[in-house]
Design an enzyme around this catalytic site. Structure first.
Site, PDB file in Angstrom:
ATOM      1  N   ASP A 112      -8.038  -5.271  -0.026  1.00 38.89           N
ATOM      2  CA  ASP A 112      -8.555  -6.091  -1.115  1.00 38.89           C
ATOM      3  C   ASP A 112      -8.159  -7.556  -1.025  1.00 38.89           C
ATOM      4  OD1 ASP A 112      -9.961  -4.114  -2.409  1.00 38.89           O
ATOM      5  OD2 ASP A 112      -8.190  -3.370  -3.460  1.00 38.89           O
TER       6      ASP A 112
ATOM      7  N   HIS B 261       0.848  -1.191   0.000  1.00 43.59           N
ATOM      8  CA  HIS B 261       0.000   0.000   0.000  1.00 43.59           C
ATOM      9  C   HIS B 261       0.880   1.235   0.000  1.00 43.59           C
ATOM     10  CE1 HIS B 261      -3.223   2.751   1.033  1.00 43.59           C
ATOM     11  NE2 HIS B 261      -4.036   1.811   0.615  1.00 43.59           N
TER      12      HIS B 261
HETATM   13  N1  CMC Z   1       4.191  -7.560  -4.984  1.00 44.54           N
HETATM   14  C1  CMC Z   1       5.535  -7.535  -5.138  1.00 44.54           C
HETATM   15  N2  CMC Z   1       6.301  -6.431  -4.961  1.00 44.54           N
HETATM   16  C2  CMC Z   1       5.661  -5.306  -4.603  1.00 44.54           C
HETATM   17  C3  CMC Z   1       4.278  -5.253  -4.407  1.00 44.54           C
HETATM   18  C4  CMC Z   1       3.527  -6.435  -4.611  1.00 44.54           C
HETATM   19  N3  CMC Z   1       2.206  -6.441  -4.444  1.00 44.54           N
HETATM   20  N4  CMC Z   1       3.911  -3.993  -4.046  1.00 44.54           N
HETATM   21  C5  CMC Z   1       5.048  -3.273  -4.011  1.00 44.54           C
HETATM   22  N5  CMC Z   1       6.124  -4.073  -4.339  1.00 44.54           N
HETATM   23  C6  CMC Z   1       7.536  -3.684  -4.350  1.00 44.54           C
HETATM   24  C7  CMC Z   1       7.877  -2.862  -5.591  1.00 44.54           C
HETATM   25  O1  CMC Z   1       8.329  -3.692  -6.643  1.00 44.54           O
HETATM   26  C8  CMC Z   1       8.948  -1.950  -5.047  1.00 44.54           C
HETATM   27  O2  CMC Z   1      10.131  -2.715  -4.954  1.00 44.54           O
HETATM   28  P1  CMC Z   1      11.586  -2.017  -5.215  1.00 44.54           P
HETATM   29  O3  CMC Z   1      11.743  -1.001  -4.118  1.00 44.54           O
HETATM   30  O4  CMC Z   1      12.550  -3.148  -5.141  1.00 44.54           O
HETATM   31  O5  CMC Z   1      11.500  -1.401  -6.587  1.00 44.54           O
HETATM   32  C9  CMC Z   1       8.506  -1.651  -3.621  1.00 44.54           C
HETATM   33  O6  CMC Z   1       7.730  -2.799  -3.246  1.00 44.54           O
HETATM   34  C10 CMC Z   1       7.675  -0.386  -3.485  1.00 44.54           C
HETATM   35  O7  CMC Z   1       6.561  -0.489  -4.376  1.00 44.54           O
HETATM   36  P2  CMC Z   1       5.979   0.716  -5.216  1.00 44.54           P
HETATM   37  O8  CMC Z   1       5.283   0.166  -6.416  1.00 44.54           O
HETATM   38  O9  CMC Z   1       7.041   1.750  -5.434  1.00 44.54           O
HETATM   39  O10 CMC Z   1       4.938   1.309  -4.171  1.00 44.54           O
HETATM   40  P3  CMC Z   1       3.726   2.229  -4.489  1.00 44.54           P
HETATM   41  O11 CMC Z   1       3.423   2.956  -3.253  1.00 44.54           O
HETATM   42  O12 CMC Z   1       3.983   3.041  -5.727  1.00 44.54           O
HETATM   43  O13 CMC Z   1       2.547   1.204  -4.861  1.00 44.54           O
HETATM   44  C11 CMC Z   1       0.737  -0.307  -4.681  1.00 44.54           C
HETATM   45  C12 CMC Z   1       1.556   0.790  -3.980  1.00 44.54           C
HETATM   46  C13 CMC Z   1      -0.527  -0.592  -3.865  1.00 44.54           C
HETATM   47  C14 CMC Z   1       0.286   0.182  -6.061  1.00 44.54           C
HETATM   48  C15 CMC Z   1       1.610  -1.586  -4.820  1.00 44.54           C
HETATM   49  O14 CMC Z   1       1.967  -2.062  -3.539  1.00 44.54           O
HETATM   50  C16 CMC Z   1       0.903  -2.692  -5.614  1.00 44.54           C
HETATM   51  O15 CMC Z   1       1.018  -2.716  -6.849  1.00 44.54           O
HETATM   52  N6  CMC Z   1       0.184  -3.623  -4.932  1.00 44.54           N
HETATM   53  C17 CMC Z   1      -0.594  -4.630  -5.626  1.00 44.54           C
HETATM   54  C18 CMC Z   1      -1.927  -4.042  -6.092  1.00 44.54           C
HETATM   55  C19 CMC Z   1      -2.896  -3.838  -4.946  1.00 44.54           C
HETATM   56  O16 CMC Z   1      -3.093  -4.716  -4.113  1.00 44.54           O
HETATM   57  N7  CMC Z   1      -3.556  -2.680  -4.941  1.00 44.54           N
HETATM   58  C20 CMC Z   1      -4.610  -2.360  -3.943  1.00 44.54           C
HETATM   59  C21 CMC Z   1      -4.206  -1.259  -3.035  1.00 44.54           C
HETATM   60  S1  CMC Z   1      -5.319  -1.145  -1.605  1.00 44.54           S
HETATM   61  C22 CMC Z   1      -6.875  -0.702  -2.261  1.00 44.54           C
HETATM   62  C23 CMC Z   1      -6.924   0.729  -2.605  1.00 44.54           C
HETATM   63  O17 CMC Z   1      -7.215   1.525  -1.697  1.00 44.54           O
HETATM   64  O18 CMC Z   1      -6.656   1.081  -3.752  1.00 44.54           O
END
Ligand code: CMC
Length: 424
Positions: free
Chosen positions: A364, A307
Site C-alpha cells: 500500500d 506487515h
Molecule cells: N509504524 C511504526 N511502528 C510499527 C508499524 C508502523 N507502521 N508497524 C508495526 N510497528 C511496530 C509495533 O509498534 C510493534 O512494536 P513493539 O514490538 O515495540 O511493540 C512492532 O512493530 C510489531 O508490530 P505489530 O503491530 O505487533 O505487528 P502486526 O503483525 O500485529 O501488525 C500491521 C502488522 C500491518 C498491522 C502493522 O505493521 C501496521 O499497523 N502497519 C501500518 C498499517 C499498514 O500499512 N497496513 C497495510 C498492511 S499491507 C496490506 C494488506 O495486505 O492488508
C-alpha cells in the site's frame, strides 16, 4: 513415518500429528488436543495459527516470495492479465486461449446491475464512504438472486454467482463514486474490456466521452493482479468464516469488503496518501514523522509500513515501486508526495527501530501514488483493492466449501467474574 510433536503437561505426554505442506512448512495439528488433555491453545490475532490447509497462494514472508497456484507474482504481473489471474485463482489452472475468451465473454455479458439496485445506490448520502456503499450493495445483491441462499451450493448456481460478482463489482464501485459526486451513473459497455469498462463508468459523463488511455488501463490491470490474493489475511479469513456458517457468497464477500476497509488492512492505501499529504503540508520534515512513529506515547504509525508476514520485503511493493516511476513518467505526472514517500522510505529503512522490527514498505505504500496518477480519487483507493482482491476471496470461499470445512468457531479463555448472585 509421519512426524509427531510431543507435549508434556501435568505429568502426561501427548503425541500430536505434524502436518507438512508442499513447500515443507510444518504445523502441529491440535484439533484433538482438547479431547485428550482438556487444553486449548491461545493465540490472539492468530499470529501463529494456521486456520486451514490451502492450495491457492504460497507466501514466504522471510524470503519475500508470493505465488498464486505456484506461479510467481513477478511473472504474472509482467505477462498475465487480471481476468486470466482470476480464472487461475478460482479454477486452479491457467485457462487455454479458448477458455479465457469464453470467460471474458461471460463476464462482459453480466456487467449490468439490476435497475432496482439503482435506488439503493442513489439513496446513500453523497458523503458516504464508497467502501460502506460497496459492502452494503454487494450484500443487497443477494436479495435479487435468492437461489444463492441454498446451503447445498449447487455448482452451476455458484459458478453463476461468481461470474456475476466479478462482472458487477466494477459497475457497483463506479456507481459508488458517481453517487459521491452527485453525478448520474454510467452503464457498462460490452465493447470495452474489464479495466476500460470500469474507467469509462468512473469518468465518462452522459455529456462527455472519456478518452481511454492504454497506459492507464495497463497500470490498473497490473495493480489488480498484485492485489488478487494474499492467503489467510484478515479479509480472506472473514470471507471464509462467514461462509463457513453456510451463509451465501454475496454476504461472505460483503464481509470481506468490510474487513478490508480498516486502515491496518486495505484501508492503508488511503491512509498512506493522507499521511504523505499531511507531511507535505507540515513542511516535509520526514525525520519528525519517523520519530513520531517510533514514539510509544504517540498513536501515529507509519502507514504503508510493516506487515504481519513479510519480514524482509513485500514483493508486491517492489514491483509497485518500479511501476510507479514508469507510470508517472509515461503519464507525465510529477507528484510531490512521491519525493516525500521516497525520503520517508529511505529514512525509515536506515532507522534502528524499523530495522530491528523488520518493518518495510508494504503493497500500500506506493499504490496510492499510482492510483492518484490514474485519476482515481483517494476515497476510492480501497475500493480498487477490493476489485483486485475479489477473485482471491472467491477462491478462498470455494476452497472452504469444497474441503467441507466445519463452521469456524474459536474457543476462548474466560477471565471474567465467577458465578455471583443477582442482588436482592
Ligand atoms: N509504524 C511504526 N511502528 C510499527 C508499524 C508502523 N507502521 N508497524 C508495526 N510497528 C511496530 C509495533 O509498534 C510493534 O512494536 P513493539 O514490538 O515495540 O511493540 C512492532 O512493530 C510489531 O508490530 P505489530 O503491530 O505487533 O505487528 P502486526 O503483525 O500485529 O501488525 C500491521 C502488522 C500491518 C498491522 C502493522 O505493521 C501496521 O499497523 N502497519 C501500518 C498499517 C499498514 O500499512 N497496513 C497495510 C498492511 S499491507 C496490506 C494488506 O495486505 O492488508
Amino acid at each position: 513415518m509421519s512426524k509427531t510433536a510431543t507435549l508434556n503437561f501435568d505429568g502426561n505426554q501427548y503425541e500430536l500429528p505434524v502436518v507438512e505442506g508442499s513447500e515443507s512448512e510444518q504445523a502441529i495439528d491440535i484439533a484433538k488436543l482438547r479431547g485428550s488433555s482438556g487444553l486449548i491453545t491461545i493465540d490472539p490475532g492468530f499470529k501463529n495459527t494456521g486456520s486451514t490447509q490451502s492450495a491457492i497462494t504460497f507466501l514466504d514472508g522471510e524470503k519475500g516470495i508470493l505465488r498464486y497456484r505456484g506461479y510467481p507474482i513477478e511473472q504474472l504481473a509482467e505477462k498475465s492479465t487480471f481476468l486470466e489471474v482470476a480464472y487461475l485463482l478460482i479454477k486452479g489452472e491457467l485457462p487455454t486461449a479458448k477458455e479465457l475468451e469464453e470467460y471474458k465473454d461471460s463476464i462482459t455479458h453480466h456487467t449490468l446491475v439490476h435497475e432496482d439496485m439503482k435506488q439503493f445506490a442513489e439513496a446513500f448520502p453523497t458523503k458516504a464512504h464508497p467502501m460502506g456503499v460497496l459492502s452494503a450493495m454487494i450484500s443487497a445483491m443477494s436479495t435479487f438472486y435468492p437461489e444463492s441462499y441454498d446451503p447445498n451450493r449447487d455448482t452451476e448456481s455458484v459458478d453463476k454467482t461468481i461470474i456475476r460478482l466479478i462482472a458487477k463489482l466494477p459497475t457497483l464501485a463506479a456507481w459508488a463514486h458517481k453517487n459521491s459526486l452527485g453525478h448520474p451513473i454510467m452503464y457498462p459497455k460490452n465493447k470495452l474490456n474489464y479495466c476500460e469498462n470500469f474507467l469509462n463508468m468512473m469518468f465518462a459523463m452522459p455529456t462527455e466521452d472519456y478518452e481511454i488511455d492504454p497506459v492507464v488501463v495497463n497500470a490498473l490491470d497490473k495493480l489488480l493482479i498484485l492485489h488478487a490474493d494474499h492467503e489467510q489475511n484478515c479479509s480472506a479469513s472473514a470471507v471464509r468464516l462467514v461462509g463457513s456458517s453456510q451463509s451465501n457468497l454475496y454476504s461472505s464477500i460483503s464481509a470481506g469488503v468490510s474487513a478490508l476497509w480498516g486502515p491496518l488492512h486495505g484501508g492503508a492505501n488511503q491512509a498512506v496518501i493522507e499521511m504523505l499529504e499531511k507531511i507535505k503540508e507540515d513542511g516535509g520534515d520526514v525525520e519528525k514523522w519517523v520519530n513520531k512513529a517510533k514514539d510509544k506515547n504517540d498513536t501515529f504509525r507509519l502507514m504503508g509500513f510493516g506487515h504481519r508476514v513479510y519480514k524482509n520485503f513485500d514483493p508486491r511493493a517492489k514491483i509497485i515501486k518500479k511501476a510507479c516511476d514508469d507510470i508517472l513518467s509515461k503519464l507525465g505526472v510529477n507528484d510531490p508526495v512521491l519525493d516525500i514517500a521516497k525520503k520517508l522510505e529511505e529514512t525509515a529503512l536506515k532507522d534502528e527501530y524499523f530495522v530491528a522490527r523488520k518493518l518495510y514498505p508494504n503493497v500500500d505504500f506506493y499504490s496510492g501514488i499510482i492510483y492518484r496518477a490514474l485519476g482515481i480519487p483517494t476515497e476510492m483507493f480501497t475500493v480498487m483493492f477490493a476489485i483486485g482482491r475479489l477473485p482471491g476471496w472467491i477462491a478462498q470461499w470455494k476452497e472452504m466449501v469444497e474441503n467441507k470445512e466445519p463452521i469456524g468457531r474459536p474457543r476462548q479463555v474466560y477471565v471474567g467474574s465467577q458465578e455471583r448472585q443477582y442482588p436482592g
